[in-house]
Design a protein around this motif. Structure first.
Motif, short mmCIF file in Angstrom:
data_model
loop_
_atom_site.label_atom_id
_atom_site.label_comp_id
_atom_site.label_asym_id
_atom_site.label_seq_id
_atom_site.Cartn_x
_atom_site.Cartn_y
_atom_site.Cartn_z
N THR A 519 0.68 -1.12 0.05
CA THR A 519 0.07 0.01 -0.01
C THR A 519 0.93 1.12 0.08
O THR A 519 1.93 1.13 0.37
CB THR A 519 -0.87 -0.13 1.20
N LEU A 520 0.05 2.31 -0.53
CA LEU A 520 0.95 3.61 -0.67
C LEU A 520 1.04 4.08 0.91
O LEU A 520 0.25 3.87 1.58
CB LEU A 520 0.53 4.48 -1.19
N PRO A 521 2.13 4.82 1.12
CA PRO A 521 2.27 5.43 2.36
C PRO A 521 1.20 6.62 2.55
O PRO A 521 0.92 7.27 1.52
CB PRO A 521 3.64 6.12 2.73
N GLU A 522 0.97 7.03 3.72
CA GLU A 522 0.03 7.90 3.94
C GLU A 522 0.56 9.43 3.62
O GLU A 522 1.65 9.40 3.97
CB GLU A 522 -0.63 8.12 5.39
N ALA A 523 -0.07 10.23 3.00
CA ALA A 523 0.46 11.59 2.64
C ALA A 523 0.82 12.22 3.90
O ALA A 523 0.08 12.21 4.78
CB ALA A 523 -0.26 12.36 1.72
N GLN A 524 1.84 13.07 3.96
CA GLN A 524 2.39 13.77 5.29
C GLN A 524 2.48 15.23 4.85
O GLN A 524 2.71 15.48 3.63
CB GLN A 524 3.63 13.04 5.91
N GLY A 525 2.72 16.02 5.77
CA GLY A 525 2.89 17.37 5.88
C GLY A 525 1.51 18.02 5.39
O GLY A 525 0.44 17.52 5.37
N THR A 526 1.56 19.37 5.63
CA THR A 526 0.37 20.16 5.74
C THR A 526 0.16 20.91 4.45
O THR A 526 -0.92 21.54 3.79
CB THR A 526 0.23 21.05 7.14
N GLU A 527 1.27 21.35 3.77
CA GLU A 527 1.44 22.08 2.59
C GLU A 527 0.86 21.22 1.43
O GLU A 527 1.44 20.22 0.83
CB GLU A 527 2.75 22.60 2.45
N ARG A 528 -0.09 21.48 0.94
CA ARG A 528 -0.81 21.02 -0.33
C ARG A 528 -0.40 21.93 -1.71
O ARG A 528 -0.43 23.04 -1.89
CB ARG A 528 -2.12 21.09 -0.19
N GLN A 529 0.25 20.98 -2.55
CA GLN A 529 0.71 21.58 -3.82
C GLN A 529 -0.29 21.30 -5.12
O GLN A 529 -1.41 20.48 -4.75
CB GLN A 529 2.04 20.68 -4.40
N ILE A 530 -0.07 21.93 -6.04
CA ILE A 530 -1.10 22.06 -7.04
C ILE A 530 -0.82 20.88 -7.99
O ILE A 530 0.16 20.84 -8.71
CB ILE A 530 -1.29 23.46 -7.91
N ALA A 531 -1.85 20.29 -8.41
CA ALA A 531 -1.77 19.27 -9.64
C ALA A 531 -2.79 19.59 -10.75
O ALA A 531 -3.92 19.97 -10.36
CB ALA A 531 -2.22 18.06 -9.21
N LEU A 532 -2.08 19.89 -12.08
CA LEU A 532 -2.87 20.49 -13.15
C LEU A 532 -3.25 19.20 -13.95
O LEU A 532 -2.55 18.65 -14.44
CB LEU A 532 -2.31 21.40 -13.89
N ILE A 533 -4.62 18.94 -14.19
CA ILE A 533 -5.07 17.91 -15.06
C ILE A 533 -5.67 18.48 -16.26
O ILE A 533 -6.51 19.19 -16.34
CB ILE A 533 -6.36 16.96 -14.20
N VAL A 534 -4.99 18.02 -17.27
CA VAL A 534 -5.40 18.57 -18.69
C VAL A 534 -6.10 17.58 -19.55
O VAL A 534 -5.09 16.54 -20.00
CB VAL A 534 -4.21 19.01 -19.38
N ASP A 535 -7.29 17.56 -19.67
CA ASP A 535 -8.15 16.63 -20.59
C ASP A 535 -9.07 16.90 -21.11
O ASP A 535 -9.92 17.78 -20.21
CB ASP A 535 -8.11 15.03 -19.62
N ASP A 536 -9.62 16.80 -22.21
CA ASP A 536 -10.90 17.32 -22.60
C ASP A 536 -12.33 16.50 -22.27
O ASP A 536 -13.33 16.88 -22.54
CB ASP A 536 -10.94 17.56 -24.09
N ASP A 537 -12.07 15.26 -21.64
CA ASP A 537 -13.03 14.38 -21.36
C ASP A 537 -13.51 14.53 -19.93
O ASP A 537 -12.71 14.47 -19.03
CB ASP A 537 -12.49 12.92 -21.46
N ALA A 538 -14.43 15.15 -19.64
CA ALA A 538 -15.10 15.46 -18.25
C ALA A 538 -15.03 14.11 -17.34
O ALA A 538 -14.49 14.23 -16.12
CB ALA A 538 -16.56 15.99 -18.05
N ALA A 539 -15.32 13.23 -17.43
CA ALA A 539 -15.30 11.96 -16.88
C ALA A 539 -13.87 11.75 -16.40
O ALA A 539 -13.52 10.93 -15.43
CB ALA A 539 -15.96 10.67 -17.52
N ALA A 540 -12.77 11.73 -17.54
CA ALA A 540 -11.66 11.31 -17.29
C ALA A 540 -10.88 12.35 -16.35
O ALA A 540 -10.20 11.91 -15.42
CB ALA A 540 -10.80 11.37 -18.72
N ARG A 541 -11.31 13.48 -16.43
CA ARG A 541 -10.90 14.81 -15.67
C ARG A 541 -11.39 14.47 -14.20
O ARG A 541 -10.59 14.67 -13.08
CB ARG A 541 -11.21 16.09 -15.92
N ASP A 542 -12.81 14.30 -13.97
CA ASP A 542 -13.21 13.60 -12.73
C ASP A 542 -12.32 12.65 -11.97
O ASP A 542 -12.18 12.75 -10.67
CB ASP A 542 -14.59 13.43 -12.85
N LEU A 543 -12.24 11.70 -12.71
CA LEU A 543 -11.59 10.20 -12.26
C LEU A 543 -9.75 10.71 -11.75
O LEU A 543 -9.64 10.27 -10.74
CB LEU A 543 -11.37 9.22 -13.54
N MET A 544 -9.46 11.28 -12.59
CA MET A 544 -7.88 11.85 -12.33
C MET A 544 -8.08 12.83 -10.93
O MET A 544 -7.10 12.46 -10.15
CB MET A 544 -7.39 12.40 -13.31
#
Length: 782
Positions: A519-544
């Motif tokens: 399993t993945l380790p739990e995310a630590q720290g308090t600072e949240r960074q930004i992830a940009l999802i670039v996709d024209d499919d709304a369902a794919a964007r929601d899943l990502m």
């Protein structure tokens, strides 16, 4: 020998006209030369015989005249008589020997020695003809007369004869050349007209042309036959034009149909994989969410039912994806569009991954999974993904057709015609096959019989794809089976793909990512960074977004490349998740734009697409590539490396200042604490004082080198489990690569990969480390 061969080739290259002329001239010249030589030899022989008779007669007359002088010892009289021969220019000297001494002599062109012994030697070595005649009185031998002559008159005669013969020969050659020219014109003129027509037909393709006939019977028949042939060709071309027209129409129709088929396959790939990606990943997320709320007893039963149903959805989606991938892979192979992506990887670790994948299927049918790997098997250079798929296909079939039995895999090193290779044997104790079933085993869409399809399912594509992929890898596959006993499939592939030198080998350890269950380790720290999802499919964007939000990221969306560029300038994302197929500016163009601009070049880009263009995307600067439907756990691990949630220290063992600076900056950006050791000895000292999350190691160190450092590290109980990534510019041979595959978790060559990719690989190795029990299970699997 070489001159004769060269002359023959030159003559063969001459035209027919020149050959005819040359033959005529040569024949005439040979005849005249033979006649001249015969005439000259006859005249010279006649002259020589007459000369010899004349000189011999003169000698006999002189011998008779000097008899009285010799008899009475009158040397003066004898010398006077000899002096009479001065009127004969052919005689250079004459002398008389009597009683063993020089009695009298005459000298003209030759000076005679007076000593008898020297005179004898002089006479024997004289260059011209010599005559010796006895001087006899009343039958008594009283002395000897010697004449020394020259060949001047003979030489003059020979020169005259040769001059006359040469003039006659040259005159004959001139006449022969004139004759040859006339003969060539008479014979060659029809041939020249024939050649002109042939040349014209070749240039214009006009078969209606004809050659004018000639009175000569032989050439006339030849020209008539040629004209008849032209008429036949002209008729044939008219028929061919009609046939070609029909073929062109059929070809155009076939091309149109083929393009439609290719477009259909491309559309099917995109249209089927995209919803399957959503089905499988949504099912996974919902199953995990349901697991979190199962503690509520009131809804336990309904949640368990929903969880079971979703598990079935996921299983069906994965099964459907497998069938679709099989059909698409087969179509690619048959169309010649399946490419080999060769790189170095650890075959032992690949087998462990395959074992982890098929173990649930083996346990479901009560089978025991046995893995055996020869100690000499290590790193090989070929397409690891395709070889892994081949082994997985064979093991999946073995588990499917075997119940309460044993499924084994054995890998060993062999040599095939002096080519280092590996032999992979997958055996089972299942239902087996008879000889008739084996004959059609590797044909597409074919299974043993209809009952097999009804009982076990499948399309019959697995073994057909496996065989074609093994052949693409330069190997062979065969099967040994007996009905009711089981089957053995034997794959043999070279340790280095035949075309590996011409194929750009991808980042070695970027593909040797031996991810184990966990399993993945739990995310630590308090600072949240930004992830940009670039996709024209709304369902794919929601899943990502659902996946990314679980990793402590804030999420931003863009529907195409242009919107993404505006958002990148405004938000400065930590990572970009990019689809390739979008309207307006697509993913390829966006990726190129980002890597061309220095302010955006350091933003890591993870490509998630239905296409299989991993190598092309990595060349353009993408950090990672995943094909839909994707492995969510792998994607999450990749995203974790950019989330700024790393907790721990990394040791950099490197003596180059530039490399230290780049690695330190990359480690700090990922959240690592950094410690630097300039030598292997200093690194071991630091390791003995405090723990580290992992080690980045150069091989070319002063003093103790990197290999010695690894050896000491793995022999130390407290340090042997620390992940080590080798980052070096040193060129390695097969033995060194094998050593690294055993003692290190990855190898990167400087200049081929960024320091950030090296650190990201270390993150993945750290996340996939096992506890003692897990490691024991993995070791037992192989």
């Amino acid at each position: 020998m070489a001159f004769g061969t060269s002359l023959r080739r030159r003559v063969e290259q001459l035209s027919f006209r020149n050959k005819m002329g040359l033959a005529t001239i040569f024949a005439c010249a040979l005849c005249v030369a033979t006649a001249c030589v015969a005439f000259t030899l006859h005249e010279l022989t006649t002259y020589r015989d007459g000369f010899e008779q004349e000189q011999h007669g003169l000698a006999e007359v002189l011998a008779s005249n000097v008899t009285a002088a010799v008899l009475f010892g009158d040397e003066t009289m004898a010398s006077d008589l000899l002096g009479a021969i001065r009127l004969v220019p052919q005689i250079d000297a004459a002398y008389i020997l009597a009683d063993g001494r020089l009695f009298a002599y005459y000298e003209s062109a030759a000076a005679l020695p007076k000593d008898p012994q020297l005179l004898k030697s002089f006479t024997e070595g004289y260059p011209g003809p010599t005559l010796k005649v006895p001087v006899i009185s009343d039958g008594e031998h009283i002395g000897e007369l010697f004449l020394l002559t020259n060949n001047d008159e003979l030489k003059g005669t020979i020169s005259s004869y040769l001059t006359i013969a040469t003039l006659v020969f040259l005159g004959a050659c001139l006449m022969a050349m004139t004759l040859a020219h006339w003969e060539a014109r008479a014979i060659y003129s029809p041939i020249l007209r024939l050649r002109t027509i042939i040349q014209s037909i070749r240039e214009t393709r006009d078969y209606s042309a004809r050659v004018e006939t000639v009175p000569d019977k032989d050439f006339g028949r030849l020209i008539d036959s040629f004209n008849a042939m032209l008429a036949e060709i002209e008729n044939r071309d008219e028929r061919l034009e009609r046939v070609v027209g029909d073929l062109v129409m059929a070809r155009d129709a076939a091309d149109t149909a083929n393009k439609s088929k290719s477009q259909f396959l491309a559309n099917m790939s995109h249209e089927l994989r995209t919803p399957l990606n959503a089905i499988i990943n949504y099912a996974e997320i919902i199953i995990e969410d349901l697991e979190d709320v199962k503690g509520d007893e009131a809804s336990t039963e309904s949640l368990e039912t929903a969880s079971s149903d979703l598990a079935k959805i996921k299983s069906a989606g994965i099964h459907l994806l497998t069938l679709i991938n099989g059909i698409l892979d087969l179509s690619k192979i048959e169309a010649g569009r399946m490419e080999i992506d060769a790189y170095a990887f650890d075959l032992k670790m690949t087998l462990r991954e395959v074992a982890d994948t098929v173990r649930p299927a083996a346990e479901q049918n009560g089978n025991q999974l046995v893995m055996r790997v020869d100690d000499h098997v290590g790193t090989i250079v070929t397409d690891g993904m395709k070889l892994k798929q081949c082994i997985l296909n064979l093991l999946s079939n073995a588990c499917k057709f075997t119940k309460d039995g044993t499924v084994s895999t054995e890998i060993r090193s062999i040599s095939v015609k002096d080519v280092p290779s590996v032999e992979i044997v997958v055996a089972d104790t299942g239902i087996g096959m008879d000889a008739h079933q084996i004959e059609s085993l590797f044909e597409a869409f074919v299974q043993a019989d209809a009952s097999t399809t009804r009982q076990y399912g499948g399309t019959g594509l697995g073994l057909a794809i496996t065989k074609r992929m093994v052949e693409l890898l330069g190997g062979t596959i065969r099967v040994e089976s007996e009905l009711g006993t089981g089957s053995r499939f034997i794959i043999i592939v070279p340790c280095q793909h035949p075309a590996a030198e011409n194929i750009e080998v991808e980042d070695v350890s970027a593909d040797i990512e031996h991810t184990f269950p966990g399993t993945l380790p739990e995310a630590q720290g308090t600072e949240r960074q930004i992830a940009l999802i670039v996709d024209d499919d709304a369902a794919a964007r929601d899943l990502m977004a659902r996946i990314v939000l679980r990793l402590n990221y804030e999420v931003r969306f863009a529907k195409d490349g242009e919107q993404a560029l505006a958002m990148i300038a405004e938000e400065d994302p930590a990572v970009i998740v990019l689809d390739l197929h979008m309207p307006r500016m697509n993913g390829w163009t966006l990726l190129q734009h980002l890597k061309r601009h220095e302010e955006y070049a350091d933003i890591p880009v993870i490509v998630v697409s239905v296409d299989e263009d991993r190598a092309a995307c990595l060349k353009l600067g993408a950090e990672d590539y995943f094909t839909k439907p994707l492995n969510r756990l792998e994607l999450e691990r990749a995203l974790m490396s950019y989330a700024g949630t790393i907790d721990g220290r990394v040791l950099i063992v490197e003596d180059n200042e530039n490399a230290v600076d780049l690695l330190s900056r990359a480690a700090s950006q990922l959240g690592f604490g950094v410690e630097v050791a300039r030598s292997a000895e200093a690194g071991l000292t630091l390791l003995s004082k405090e723990p580290y999350q992992g080690i980045i190691l150069d091989l070319g160190l002063p003093g103790m080198n990197g290999f010695e450092f690894l050896s000491v590290l793995r022999e130390t109980p407290d340090l042997r489990e620390i992940p080590v990534i080798v980052f070096s510019a040193q060129e390695l041979d097969d033995d060194q690569l094998s050593t690294l595959s055993t003692n290190a978790q990855g190898y990167f060559q400087k200049g081929n990969v960024s320091p950030r990719a090296v650190l990201r690989n270390l993150v993945k190795k750290s996340n996939s480390r096992h506890g003692p029990e897990d490691q024991e299970e993995v070791n037992s699997a192989c």
